[in-house]
Scaffold this active site. Sequence first.
Site, PDB file in Angstrom:
ATOM      1  N   CYS A  40       0.573  -5.931  -0.612  1.00  0.00           N
ATOM      2  CA  CYS A  40      -0.317  -6.834  -1.343  1.00  0.00           C
ATOM      3  C   CYS A  40       0.132  -8.285  -1.202  1.00  0.00           C
ATOM      4  O   CYS A  40      -0.641  -9.153  -0.804  1.00  0.00           O
ATOM      5  CB  CYS A  40      -0.333  -6.422  -2.813  1.00  0.00           C
ATOM      6  SG  CYS A  40      -1.192  -7.564  -3.873  1.00  0.00           S
ATOM      7  N   HIS A 439     -23.577 -20.993 -21.162  1.00  0.00           N
ATOM      8  CA  HIS A 439     -24.556 -21.497 -20.193  1.00  0.00           C
ATOM      9  C   HIS A 439     -24.112 -22.868 -19.684  1.00  0.00           C
ATOM     10  O   HIS A 439     -23.688 -23.685 -20.472  1.00  0.00           O
ATOM     11  CB  HIS A 439     -25.917 -21.630 -20.856  1.00  0.00           C
ATOM     12  CG  HIS A 439     -26.937 -22.259 -19.963  1.00  0.00           C
ATOM     13  ND1 HIS A 439     -27.537 -21.554 -18.944  1.00  0.00           N
ATOM     14  CD2 HIS A 439     -27.435 -23.530 -19.904  1.00  0.00           C
ATOM     15  CE1 HIS A 439     -28.380 -22.353 -18.307  1.00  0.00           C
ATOM     16  NE2 HIS A 439     -28.330 -23.565 -18.870  1.00  0.00           N
TER      17      HIS A 439
HETATM   18  P1  FAD Z   1       2.695  -1.382  -1.001  1.00  0.00           P
HETATM   19  O1  FAD Z   1       2.177  -2.672  -1.474  1.00  0.00           O
HETATM   20  O2  FAD Z   1       2.346  -0.947   0.385  1.00  0.00           O
HETATM   21  O3  FAD Z   1       4.271  -1.442  -1.174  1.00  0.00           O
HETATM   22  C1  FAD Z   1       5.093  -0.410  -0.730  1.00  0.00           C
HETATM   23  C2  FAD Z   1       6.489  -0.963  -0.495  1.00  0.00           C
HETATM   24  O4  FAD Z   1       7.388   0.119  -0.309  1.00  0.00           O
HETATM   25  C3  FAD Z   1       6.589  -1.822   0.766  1.00  0.00           C
HETATM   26  O5  FAD Z   1       7.130  -3.078   0.440  1.00  0.00           O
HETATM   27  C4  FAD Z   1       7.517  -1.027   1.688  1.00  0.00           C
HETATM   28  O6  FAD Z   1       8.357  -1.866   2.478  1.00  0.00           O
HETATM   29  C5  FAD Z   1       8.352  -0.230   0.683  1.00  0.00           C
HETATM   30  N1  FAD Z   1       8.900   1.013   1.208  1.00  0.00           N
HETATM   31  C6  FAD Z   1       8.243   1.988   1.896  1.00  0.00           C
HETATM   32  N2  FAD Z   1       9.074   3.020   2.150  1.00  0.00           N
HETATM   33  C7  FAD Z   1      10.283   2.691   1.618  1.00  0.00           C
HETATM   34  C8  FAD Z   1      11.536   3.353   1.543  1.00  0.00           C
HETATM   35  N3  FAD Z   1      11.713   4.585   2.040  1.00  0.00           N
HETATM   36  N4  FAD Z   1      12.551   2.713   0.946  1.00  0.00           N
HETATM   37  C9  FAD Z   1      12.391   1.468   0.415  1.00  0.00           C
HETATM   38  N5  FAD Z   1      11.222   0.804   0.448  1.00  0.00           N
HETATM   39  C10 FAD Z   1      10.178   1.417   1.028  1.00  0.00           C
HETATM   40  N6  FAD Z   1      -5.938  -4.633  -2.778  1.00  0.00           N
HETATM   41  C11 FAD Z   1      -6.559  -5.245  -3.814  1.00  0.00           C
HETATM   42  O7  FAD Z   1      -6.544  -4.732  -4.929  1.00  0.00           O
HETATM   43  N7  FAD Z   1      -7.178  -6.468  -3.637  1.00  0.00           N
HETATM   44  C12 FAD Z   1      -7.227  -7.069  -2.431  1.00  0.00           C
HETATM   45  O8  FAD Z   1      -7.795  -8.153  -2.302  1.00  0.00           O
HETATM   46  C13 FAD Z   1      -6.597  -6.436  -1.323  1.00  0.00           C
HETATM   47  N8  FAD Z   1      -6.604  -7.013  -0.099  1.00  0.00           N
HETATM   48  C14 FAD Z   1      -5.974  -6.395   0.929  1.00  0.00           C
HETATM   49  C15 FAD Z   1      -6.005  -6.993   2.184  1.00  0.00           C
HETATM   50  C16 FAD Z   1      -5.361  -6.394   3.257  1.00  0.00           C
HETATM   51  C17 FAD Z   1      -5.403  -7.053   4.621  1.00  0.00           C
HETATM   52  C18 FAD Z   1      -4.642  -5.180   3.064  1.00  0.00           C
HETATM   53  C19 FAD Z   1      -3.914  -4.543   4.197  1.00  0.00           C
HETATM   54  C20 FAD Z   1      -4.605  -4.575   1.817  1.00  0.00           C
HETATM   55  C21 FAD Z   1      -5.277  -5.167   0.740  1.00  0.00           C
HETATM   56  N9  FAD Z   1      -5.288  -4.586  -0.525  1.00  0.00           N
HETATM   57  C22 FAD Z   1      -5.942  -5.192  -1.559  1.00  0.00           C
HETATM   58  C23 FAD Z   1      -4.622  -3.284  -0.785  1.00  0.00           C
HETATM   59  C24 FAD Z   1      -3.271  -3.505  -1.470  1.00  0.00           C
HETATM   60  O9  FAD Z   1      -2.470  -4.348  -0.682  1.00  0.00           O
HETATM   61  C25 FAD Z   1      -2.592  -2.164  -1.689  1.00  0.00           C
HETATM   62  O10 FAD Z   1      -3.472  -1.308  -2.384  1.00  0.00           O
HETATM   63  C26 FAD Z   1      -1.321  -2.333  -2.513  1.00  0.00           C
HETATM   64  O11 FAD Z   1      -0.403  -3.178  -1.867  1.00  0.00           O
HETATM   65  C27 FAD Z   1      -0.671  -0.978  -2.763  1.00  0.00           C
HETATM   66  O12 FAD Z   1       0.490  -1.165  -3.503  1.00  0.00           O
HETATM   67  P2  FAD Z   1       1.707  -0.128  -3.446  1.00  0.00           P
HETATM   68  O13 FAD Z   1       2.721  -0.651  -4.400  1.00  0.00           O
HETATM   69  O14 FAD Z   1       1.195   1.240  -3.615  1.00  0.00           O
HETATM   70  O15 FAD Z   1       2.262  -0.192  -1.937  1.00  0.00           O
END
Ligand code: FAD
Length: 461
Positions: A40, A439
Site C-alpha cells: 500500500c 450546500h
Molecule cells: P501488503 O501491503 O502486501 O504487506 C505485506 C508485507 O509483508 C510486505 O511489506 C512484505 O514485504 C512483507 N512480507 C511478506 N512475506 C514476509 C515474510 N516472510 N517475512 C517478513 N515480511 C514479509 N488498496 C486500497 O485500499 N486503495 C487503493 O487505492 C489501492 N491502490 C493500489 C494500487 C496498486 C498499484 C496496488 C498494487 C495495490 C493497491 N491497493 C489499494 C491494494 C493494497 O495495496 C493492498 O490491499 C494492501 O497493501 C494489503 O495489505 P497487507 O497488509 O495485506 O499486505
Amino acid sequence: MDFDVLVIGGGPGGYVAAIRAAQLGAKTALVEKEELGGTCLNRGCIPTKALLAASEKVAEIKQAEKFGISVSGLKVDFERMIERKNAVVNRLRGGVNFLLQKNKVKVFKGTAGFLDGRTVQISRGGENEKATAAKIIIATGSVPRRLNIPGNAEGVLDSDDVLNLRELPESLVIIGGGVIGVEFGSIFSNLGTKVTIVEIMDRILPQVDRELAGLLLNQLKKKGITVLTGSKVEEVRKAGSRNVVLVSRGGSAGAEVVADKVLVAPGRVPFVEGLNLEAAGVAWSREGIAVSEDLTTSIDHIYAIGDVTGGVQLAHLASAQGIRAAEHAAGRKSYISMKYVPSCIYTDPEVASAGFTEEELQQKGIAYKAARFPLQASGKALAMGYEEGLVKILYDPEFGEVLGVHMVAPRATDIIAEAVLAMRAELTVAEIATTIHAHPTLSEALLEAAHVAHGTPIHSA
Ligand code: FAD
C-alpha cells in the site's frame, strides 16, 4: 515466550495489527523483510495517488480554458513527479516507524519463516535469529500475478516497475481492465501518454455495478483512452525500442498495437513464499490462507489478515482485519464491522461502491428498487466542470433500508463513507432524505438520490 503477539509483514494489515496489540498491553514484535508500509505505502495506494494527484493537475491545466484561464508553456517533468511521489512515501514510512516505536513494538528486519507453531526464524543477509510468541498474525500480503505471454518479455512492466519509470512513455498498452489497470490508464492518459487497455472479458471492472462501469468506460474513451474489451493479448514482441502487442478478438487474429511500454495488470496473488506454513500446520491453498470470522487460521493461535487471505484486496480491509485479529488475540471482543467494505476506484471522475450491486441482488432474488440522481443536476458538480456521473441507491421496496450505493462522481471515494455508515446503522432512504446536507457539496447528490427513493425529489424531475 519472547512475545505475546508476533506479526509477520509490515503492510497496512500488519503494522496496524501490531499497534493495536501493543495498545492492548501485549508485548509485540513485527517482522518485515522490505520496507514498512507494505504494498500500500511503497508500491500501491499511496504512490499511485501521489502520481494521480500530479496527473490531475496537468488535466486541470489542460482544461483551464473552459474556466476562462489561458495557460501556455505547460511542461511535464516526469522525473520530478516520481521524486515527489518518493518523498511522500518516505515521509509516511517514517510515520509508520515512529508509531511502532512509540507503541513499543519491537521491529525485526528480515524474512520470517515458521520453525514450529510458536517459533519463527528471522533471516537477514545470511544471519538467522529466532523468536517465540503465544499468538502469531500472518500479514504477508500479495504480489503481482505473472502472465505467461509469449514473445519477448523485455520491456513488459508490472505495477511495481511502472511506479519507478524515469521517463514518461509516449504510448502504453495496459493488459487488464481491472482497478489497477484503469487507474494507471487514467494517470498516464492525463499526462499525455497514448493509452490502450486490453481486457479479456466483455467489460472493464467486472466486479463493479454494470451501469457504473459503462459510465466510466465512456469517460475513459472521452479522455482518449482506447479500450479493447473481449480481447486477448497473444504475444508481445520487441521491435527496436518499442513493443508490438498482438491482440486477438473473439478467437480471430486481430490488431497489432505498437507501444513504448507494456504494463501487465491482471491482479495480485497471495504471498506465502518463505513462510514455511507446513512447519506450523497452517492450511493454505493458492487462493490464500483460509480464515474464520475472527481471522484465525486452521491453527487457533495463528491468525491471517489482509491480501494473504485471498478475496477482496484492499488496504482498509487489511487494517480493519488487523485490528480485529489483534483484539481477538488479546482476548477482547472486537466491534469492528466487516459487513460493508467500501470499494473505490481513483479515476476521474471517481467510482465508489458499497453493499450489493444490482446484479448481486438479482442473483440472490432479493427485492429492491433503484433511485438515481444524475450529476448534471448537481450545482456543485457543474460548478466544478463535471456534467456526467450518477449516484444510485438500491433500497428495500418495503422498508426503504439502503442495500447498496454506487456512484461515479468527483470525490465519490469520500462521499461513500456516509453510505457505509448508513448501511451499517441500517438507515432507510427516508432518514438520509431528512438529514440536512451542506450546500453546495457533492454529498448532496446522495441526499438527492435518497429524495428520489423517498418520493420527495426536489432537484430532479
Ligand atoms: P501488503 O501491503 O502486501 O504487506 C505485506 C508485507 O509483508 C510486505 O511489506 C512484505 O514485504 C512483507 N512480507 C511478506 N512475506 C514476509 C515474510 N516472510 N517475512 C517478513 N515480511 C514479509 N488498496 C486500497 O485500499 N486503495 C487503493 O487505492 C489501492 N491502490 C493500489 C494500487 C496498486 C498499484 C496496488 C498494487 C495495490 C493497491 N491497493 C489499494 C491494494 C493494497 O495495496 C493492498 O490491499 C494492501 O497493501 C494489503 O495489505 P497487507 O497488509 O495485506 O499486505
